[in-house]
Enzyme design. Structure first.
Site, PDB file in Angstrom:
ATOM      1  N   SER A  94       0.798  -1.224   0.000  1.00  0.00           N
ATOM      2  CA  SER A  94       0.000   0.000   0.000  1.00  0.00           C
ATOM      3  C   SER A  94       0.836   1.282   0.000  1.00  0.00           C
ATOM      4  O   SER A  94       0.300   2.367  -0.183  1.00  0.00           O
ATOM      5  CB  SER A  94      -0.959   0.030   1.196  1.00  0.00           C
ATOM      6  OG  SER A  94      -0.252   0.198   2.401  1.00  0.00           O
ATOM      7  N   LYS A 132       1.168   4.815   7.076  1.00  0.00           N
ATOM      8  CA  LYS A 132       0.544   5.706   6.100  1.00  0.00           C
ATOM      9  C   LYS A 132       1.111   7.113   6.268  1.00  0.00           C
ATOM     10  O   LYS A 132       1.697   7.449   7.292  1.00  0.00           O
ATOM     11  CB  LYS A 132      -0.981   5.785   6.305  1.00  0.00           C
ATOM     12  CG  LYS A 132      -1.723   4.474   6.144  1.00  0.00           C
ATOM     13  CD  LYS A 132      -1.783   4.028   4.711  1.00  0.00           C
ATOM     14  CE  LYS A 132      -2.583   2.761   4.530  1.00  0.00           C
ATOM     15  NZ  LYS A 132      -1.849   1.536   4.727  1.00  0.00           N
TER      16      LYS A 132
END
Length: 151
Positions: A61, A98
């Protein structure tokens, strides 16, 4: 992206030889036949030993930010996170890696992946949320050799 955590063991020093000059990534420069300095990667990569830990990236990701499956991450829990930092966040019972972005309206925070196949995660007051640390270094393995026989 999930993470596998490791504590930072800084009890030893590992002085490795270091080239006295920078290595150019463009046109070749004259070769240096000797190493003039040493470097201790613990001292180079870890500014705050008491708050630093390592993690291994699992998943894809964050590939758009240069973080691949299997990369070794250096994370510092003692750094104040800022807008745009890549962080280890604990949200609703799970760790994730993230980039944080503040919402312009100020009503929420976004955890942004580096891969368009994954949606951003909206964080509001309703979430169980904690920023665990800020990514300071990403160590990538570059040597990849094929296991097949050469003919």
């Amino acid at each position: 992206m999930k993470l596998i955590f490791y504590s930072a063991d800084l009890s030893t020093e590992l002085d490795l030889p270091m080239a006295g000059e920078r290595i150019r990534a463009g046109f070749p420069s004259p070769a240096q036949d000797y190493m003039t300095d040493t470097i201790d990667l613990n001292k180079e990569l870890v500014s705050h030993p008491a708050t630093t830990f390592y993690a291994r990236a699992v998943g894809n990701s964050m590939t758009g930010f240069g973080i691949s499956d299997g990369d070794l991450l250096v994370i510092d829990k003692g750094i104040e996170p800022m807008d745009g930092d890549i962080v280890v966040a604990f949200t609703d019972g799970e760790f994730t890696l993230k980039r944080i972005e503040k919402d312009e309206s100020g009503c929420c925070l976004w955890l942004v992946p580096g891969n368009d196949d994954y949606p951003p995660i909206k964080i509001t007051e309703e979430n169980d949320f904690l920023i665990w640390g800020v990514l300071t270094y990403n160590i990538k393995k570059q040597l990849v050799r094929s296991k097949r026989k050469r003919e």
